[in-house]
Design a protein around this motif. Structure first.
Motif, PDB file in Angstrom:
ATOM      1  N   ARG A  26       8.987 -12.385   7.772  1.00 53.85           N
ATOM      2  CA  ARG A  26       8.919 -11.619   6.518  1.00 53.85           C
ATOM      3  C   ARG A  26       7.478 -11.339   6.126  1.00 53.85           C
ATOM      4  O   ARG A  26       7.172 -10.479   5.340  1.00 53.85           O
ATOM      5  N   LEU A  27       6.556 -12.128   6.688  1.00 52.39           N
ATOM      6  CA  LEU A  27       5.152 -12.010   6.300  1.00 52.39           C
ATOM      7  C   LEU A  27       4.400 -10.969   7.098  1.00 52.39           C
ATOM      8  O   LEU A  27       3.344 -10.521   6.698  1.00 52.39           O
ATOM      9  N   GLY A  28       4.900 -10.636   8.274  1.00 50.20           N
ATOM     10  CA  GLY A  28       4.142  -9.748   9.134  1.00 50.20           C
ATOM     11  C   GLY A  28       4.267 -10.232  10.559  1.00 50.20           C
ATOM     12  O   GLY A  28       5.053 -11.127  10.852  1.00 50.20           O
ATOM     13  N   PRO A  29       3.480  -9.628  11.471  1.00 52.92           N
ATOM     14  CA  PRO A  29       3.621  -9.941  12.898  1.00 52.92           C
ATOM     15  C   PRO A  29       3.463 -11.435  13.149  1.00 52.92           C
ATOM     16  O   PRO A  29       2.598 -12.087  12.578  1.00 52.92           O
ATOM     17  N   SER A  30       4.324 -11.994  14.022  1.00 49.78           N
ATOM     18  CA  SER A  30       4.332 -13.445  14.180  1.00 49.78           C
ATOM     19  C   SER A  30       3.720 -13.929  15.483  1.00 49.78           C
ATOM     20  O   SER A  30       3.548 -15.121  15.665  1.00 49.78           O
ATOM     21  N   SER A  31       3.398 -13.053  16.419  1.00 53.97           N
ATOM     22  CA  SER A  31       2.708 -13.545  17.606  1.00 53.97           C
ATOM     23  C   SER A  31       1.403 -12.785  17.778  1.00 53.97           C
ATOM     24  O   SER A  31       1.248 -11.674  17.285  1.00 53.97           O
ATOM     25  N   ILE A  32       0.470 -13.422  18.481  1.00 56.19           N
ATOM     26  CA  ILE A  32      -0.849 -12.811  18.652  1.00 56.19           C
ATOM     27  C   ILE A  32      -0.910 -12.126  20.004  1.00 56.19           C
ATOM     28  O   ILE A  32      -0.634 -12.744  21.028  1.00 56.19           O
ATOM     29  N   PRO A  33      -1.219 -10.842  20.040  1.00 55.72           N
ATOM     30  CA  PRO A  33      -1.247 -10.119  21.308  1.00 55.72           C
ATOM     31  C   PRO A  33      -2.487 -10.498  22.118  1.00 55.72           C
ATOM     32  O   PRO A  33      -3.459 -11.015  21.569  1.00 55.72           O
ATOM     33  N   HIS A  46     -10.969 -18.860   8.327  1.00 60.82           N
ATOM     34  CA  HIS A  46     -11.282 -20.284   8.220  1.00 60.82           C
ATOM     35  C   HIS A  46     -10.309 -20.892   7.216  1.00 60.82           C
ATOM     36  O   HIS A  46     -10.271 -20.491   6.051  1.00 60.82           O
ATOM     37  N   SER A  47      -9.528 -21.850   7.669  1.00 58.89           N
ATOM     38  CA  SER A  47      -8.474 -22.427   6.832  1.00 58.89           C
ATOM     39  C   SER A  47      -9.004 -22.868   5.473  1.00 58.89           C
ATOM     40  O   SER A  47      -8.389 -22.589   4.432  1.00 58.89           O
ATOM     41  N   GLU A  48     -10.166 -23.543   5.463  1.00 60.57           N
ATOM     42  CA  GLU A  48     -10.660 -24.142   4.225  1.00 60.57           C
ATOM     43  C   GLU A  48     -11.005 -23.103   3.161  1.00 60.57           C
ATOM     44  O   GLU A  48     -11.033 -23.435   1.971  1.00 60.57           O
ATOM     45  N   ASN A  49     -11.243 -21.862   3.574  1.00 60.19           N
ATOM     46  CA  ASN A  49     -11.545 -20.830   2.586  1.00 60.19           C
ATOM     47  C   ASN A  49     -10.331 -20.490   1.723  1.00 60.19           C
ATOM     48  O   ASN A  49     -10.456 -19.765   0.740  1.00 60.19           O
ATOM     49  N   TYR A  50      -9.152 -21.014   2.112  1.00 59.75           N
ATOM     50  CA  TYR A  50      -7.923 -20.724   1.365  1.00 59.75           C
ATOM     51  C   TYR A  50      -7.300 -22.014   0.827  1.00 59.75           C
ATOM     52  O   TYR A  50      -6.108 -22.073   0.552  1.00 59.75           O
ATOM     53  N   PHE A  51      -8.127 -23.056   0.681  1.00 59.45           N
ATOM     54  CA  PHE A  51      -7.644 -24.335   0.157  1.00 59.45           C
ATOM     55  C   PHE A  51      -7.597 -24.341  -1.370  1.00 59.45           C
ATOM     56  O   PHE A  51      -7.120 -25.293  -1.971  1.00 59.45           O
ATOM     57  N   GLY A  52      -8.127 -23.334  -2.018  1.00 61.99           N
ATOM     58  CA  GLY A  52      -8.064 -23.258  -3.474  1.00 61.99           C
ATOM     59  C   GLY A  52      -6.611 -23.133  -3.922  1.00 61.99           C
ATOM     60  O   GLY A  52      -5.717 -22.798  -3.136  1.00 61.99           O
ATOM     61  N   ALA A  53      -6.363 -23.421  -5.216  1.00 57.52           N
ATOM     62  CA  ALA A  53      -4.993 -23.378  -5.725  1.00 57.52           C
ATOM     63  C   ALA A  53      -4.528 -21.952  -5.999  1.00 57.52           C
ATOM     64  O   ALA A  53      -3.331 -21.683  -6.056  1.00 57.52           O
ATOM     65  N   GLY A  54      -5.481 -21.013  -6.164  1.00 57.46           N
ATOM     66  CA  GLY A  54      -5.089 -19.638  -6.472  1.00 57.46           C
ATOM     67  C   GLY A  54      -6.302 -18.728  -6.447  1.00 57.46           C
ATOM     68  O   GLY A  54      -7.342 -19.085  -5.903  1.00 57.46           O
ATOM     69  N   GLY A  55      -6.149 -17.556  -7.056  1.00 56.92           N
ATOM     70  CA  GLY A  55      -7.285 -16.646  -7.174  1.00 56.92           C
ATOM     71  C   GLY A  55      -7.374 -15.635  -6.042  1.00 56.92           C
ATOM     72  O   GLY A  55      -6.445 -15.463  -5.257  1.00 56.92           O
ATOM     73  N   LYS A  56      -8.537 -14.967  -5.994  1.00 58.45           N
ATOM     74  CA  LYS A  56      -8.676 -13.803  -5.117  1.00 58.45           C
ATOM     75  C   LYS A  56      -8.521 -14.074  -3.620  1.00 58.45           C
ATOM     76  O   LYS A  56      -7.892 -13.277  -2.923  1.00 58.45           O
ATOM     77  N   PRO A  57      -9.114 -15.162  -3.070  1.00 58.42           N
ATOM     78  CA  PRO A  57      -8.977 -15.324  -1.612  1.00 58.42           C
ATOM     79  C   PRO A  57      -7.517 -15.328  -1.158  1.00 58.42           C
ATOM     80  O   PRO A  57      -7.142 -14.618  -0.211  1.00 58.42           O
ATOM     81  N   LEU A  58      -6.684 -16.120  -1.841  1.00 62.51           N
ATOM     82  CA  LEU A  58      -5.273 -16.199  -1.462  1.00 62.51           C
ATOM     83  C   LEU A  58      -4.562 -14.871  -1.723  1.00 62.51           C
ATOM     84  O   LEU A  58      -3.697 -14.457  -0.950  1.00 62.51           O
ATOM     85  N   ASP A  59      -4.941 -14.208  -2.807  1.00 63.39           N
ATOM     86  CA  ASP A  59      -4.321 -12.924  -3.133  1.00 63.39           C
ATOM     87  C   ASP A  59      -4.625 -11.888  -2.042  1.00 63.39           C
ATOM     88  O   ASP A  59      -3.737 -11.152  -1.599  1.00 63.39           O
ATOM     89  N   TYR A  60      -5.882 -11.841  -1.607  1.00 61.80           N
ATOM     90  CA  TYR A  60      -6.227 -10.901  -0.528  1.00 61.80           C
ATOM     91  C   TYR A  60      -5.469 -11.237   0.756  1.00 61.80           C
ATOM     92  O   TYR A  60      -4.948 -10.344   1.436  1.00 61.80           O
ATOM     93  N   LEU A  61      -5.422 -12.529   1.082  1.00 55.87           N
ATOM     94  CA  LEU A  61      -4.746 -12.893   2.331  1.00 55.87           C
ATOM     95  C   LEU A  61      -3.261 -12.526   2.276  1.00 55.87           C
ATOM     96  O   LEU A  61      -2.699 -12.061   3.264  1.00 55.87           O
ATOM     97  N   GLU A  62      -2.651 -12.696   1.105  1.00 59.92           N
ATOM     98  CA  GLU A  62      -1.246 -12.290   0.932  1.00 59.92           C
ATOM     99  C   GLU A  62      -1.074 -10.797   1.220  1.00 59.92           C
ATOM    100  O   GLU A  62      -0.084 -10.372   1.809  1.00 59.92           O
ATOM    101  N   ARG A  63      -2.052 -10.006   0.769  1.00 62.33           N
ATOM    102  CA  ARG A  63      -1.906  -8.550   0.904  1.00 62.33           C
ATOM    103  C   ARG A  63      -2.271  -8.067   2.308  1.00 62.33           C
ATOM    104  O   ARG A  63      -1.759  -7.044   2.772  1.00 62.33           O
ATOM    105  N   ILE A  64      -3.148  -8.802   2.990  1.00 59.53           N
ATOM    106  CA  ILE A  64      -3.590  -8.373   4.319  1.00 59.53           C
ATOM    107  C   ILE A  64      -2.626  -8.869   5.404  1.00 59.53           C
ATOM    108  O   ILE A  64      -2.391  -8.189   6.408  1.00 59.53           O
ATOM    109  N   ARG A  65      -2.025 -10.039   5.165  1.00 56.08           N
ATOM    110  CA  ARG A  65      -1.189 -10.686   6.184  1.00 56.08           C
ATOM    111  C   ARG A  65      -0.090  -9.784   6.766  1.00 56.08           C
ATOM    112  O   ARG A  65       0.148  -9.824   7.983  1.00 56.08           O
TER     113      ARG A  65
END
Lengths: 259, 291
Positions: free
Chosen positions: B9-16, B44-63
């Motif tokens: 549901r999130l987008g492509p699931s395997s890496i070509p 980088h996983s740790e860049n998305y360790f925050g509880a919320g805000g823009k980084p996670l929001d962008y990743l949600e939209r790009i994923r």
């Protein structure tokens, strides 16, 4: 020959604390062991300094790059990073600056740093849906004074005796023109809050509004928070202030303690 | 030979078996607006360790638009301190939320006695360290409930205690734990140059079936009066010698998902896309020969 843990402890002592005898465990080929350890020291200090610069760009701009790096190196030695997540690094920098003698003349600097740390926290804080107005309306009038309210996780209150908002504003990268702030402008009471669109706003508050929110954030019940606000400012539009912070998503939850 | 997995549901699931780029905050808007022709993204996983805000929001939209890989830089898997359970829990939550195709960490350590370097530090390659790493990788895979990849680091020193070549250490770790290998070709080149071993020999020592991902990046040469050393700075294009080594790697391992990493002095997105196209051309040659 040292075991894995002893090697790690020895490496840390050499690289972070400058202990002198660890290079006998490093193969010298071309470059000396000491030089090779120095590369790791530089990498660690550069990385952690970069993390501080990312959180404290205004402090850096105000003191200049050289001074900032000096302060950062002292800070890193006194308050080492405690997490693999670099975003947690730098929490004690405002308090460190407060007692950092070379910066003593910049009396407002620690408060500017507090503002930047608050901004950093608000940037990464959790989201929260707005307050459930229908549920609030069901609270009987005689129980309203006992309500406790919660601020949005991405909201912080900050009070300073210096005009730190103006200082912050004139030190933004895209700012042109006059960058002088007269310290006699006086202090400021601020709400730093992330809005629904994820933009972060600084709202200067009047005394009553600030004390109301601070009391609620400090878990006072609604009646005593209102008393404090009215004591702080007269006249004070309490209903208007309350409605505004509910509708703008600053007050996001409430509970009624069982009586 | 590509198996098409149903997209999640999130987008492509395997890496070509194509080139991708490391996604950095400076490029969020450009990626969303221009959807650059890159095969996949790594963060980088740790860049998305925050509880919320823009980084996670962008990743949600790009994923939804790209396959995703999570690359950790802060777990300190080789440390003799206890594993940071909270760090691992945040990583697990990130995996649940974004369903990455690959999750990777480094053959390194970054903390001891509770002090963190936030850097990738070299391990002594000894039997003791190998057993420690085997236990730690197994523990991480248990908690996450999935395979992870382990990446060879760039290093600037060797301990006199080291008794095992890095490639043997890495292969043994992968064979014993079932983890995959993320082969950083630039790091092989950097470490080979810094320590005087044969980079081609490193490639030949790694069994084909272990390699799941390749990294490419640029290094910097630091000169001192007693010699020079290559530093893995991720701040410039891939060097010609590293492209040559990459070509050897692709010949040996076949077409493998390949990441262009660039972390400081970030250029415009178009520069990264150029690097992606160079890597894709080398992957294509290999595809064509296999056909």
């Amino acid at each position: 020959m040292l075991g894995l843990r002893e090697l790690q402890i020895g490496f840390a002592a050499a690289v972070l604390d400058g202990a002198g005898d660890f290079d006998q465990h490093v193969r010298a080929a071309g470059l000396s062991g000491a030089r090779r350890l120095q590369i790791y020291r530089n990498n660690a200090v550069l990385g952690l300094t970069g993390a501080l610069e990312a959180v404290y760009p205004v402090v850096r701009r105000m003191v200049g790059e050289e001074f900032f790096r000096y302060a950062a190196a002292q800070y890193i030695a006194r308050h080492p990073s405690r997490s693999g997540d670099l975003h947690e690094f730098g929490e004690h920098f405002p308090a460190f600056l407060q007692s950092f003698v070379p910066a003593a003349e910049l009396v407002y600097l620690p408060d500017v740093a507090r503002l930047e740390w608050a901004y950093h926290q608000v940037f990464h804080a959790a989201g929260h849906p707005p307050l459930d107005l229908a549920a609030l309306a069901r609270v009987p009038a005689e129980r309203q004074g006992a309500l406790h309210f919660e601020l949005h996780p991405a909201a912080r209150l900050l009070e300073s005796a210096f005009p730190i908002l103006r200082i912050w504003q004139v030190n933004q990268d895209d700012r042109t023109g006059d960058s002088l702030v007269d310290l006699s402008e006086g202090g400021v009471k601020l709400l730093i809050v992330r809005r629904e669109n994820l933009d972060i706003e600084f709202c200067p508050l009047e005394d009553g509004e600030f004390d109301l929110l601070r009391a609620l954030a400090g878990n006072s019940d609604f009646a005593s928070a209102c008393e404090r606000a009215i004591a702080a400012q007269s006249p004070f539009d309490l209903p208007g202030c309350f409605r505004r912070h509910v509708s703008q998503g600053v007050l996001v939850a409430f509970h009624l303690p069982s009586s | 030979m590509s198996t098409k997995l149903a997209p999640s549901r999130l987008g492509p699931s395997s890496i070509p078996a194509q080139a991708g780029i490391g996604l950095r905050a400076e490029h969020y808007d450009a990626v969303l607006e221009t959807r650059p022709p890159v095969g996949w993204l790594e963060v980088h996983s740790e860049n998305y360790f925050g509880a919320g805000g823009k980084p996670l929001d962008y990743l949600e939209r790009i994923r939804p638009h790209y396959p995703l890989s999570l690359h950790g830089v802060g777990l300190s898997i080789g440390s003799t301190d206890p594993l940071d359970r909270q760090h691992l829990a945040k990583l697990k939550e990130l995996i649940r939320r974004f369903e990455p195709a690959l999750v990777s960490e480094h053959l390194s350590w970054g903390s001891v006695g509770g002090r963190y370097f936030n850097d990738l530090l070299p391990l002594p390659y000894t039997d003791e360290a190998l057993y420690h790493l085997i236990a730690r990788v197994a523990q991480v895979q248990d908690v996450l409930g999935r395979q992870i990849l382990i990446e060879n680091p760039s290093s600037y020193l060797q301990y006199i205690e080291s008794a095992i070549p890095e490639w043997e250490f890495l292969v043994e770790l992968a064979e014993r734990t079932g983890c995959g290998v993320l082969l950083d070709v630039n790091n092989i080149y950097v470490s080979a140059s810094n320590h005087g071993f044969d980079a081609g020999g490193y490639l030949r020592a790694v069994p084909r079936h272990l390699v799941r991902e390749i990294h490419l990046a640029g290094f910097t040469v630091n000169r001192f009066d007693d010699g020079e050393i290559l530093i893995d700075t991720h701040n410039r294009p891939v060097w010609p010698a590293v492209w040559a080594l990459y070509r050897q790697a692709v010949q040996r391992f076949g077409p493998i998902p390949t990441l262009i990493e660039w972390d400081t002095d970030l250029p415009e997105l178009a520069v990264l896309v150029d690097e992606v196209q160079r890597a894709d051309a080398i992957l294509e040659e290999r595809h064509a020969r296999a056909a």
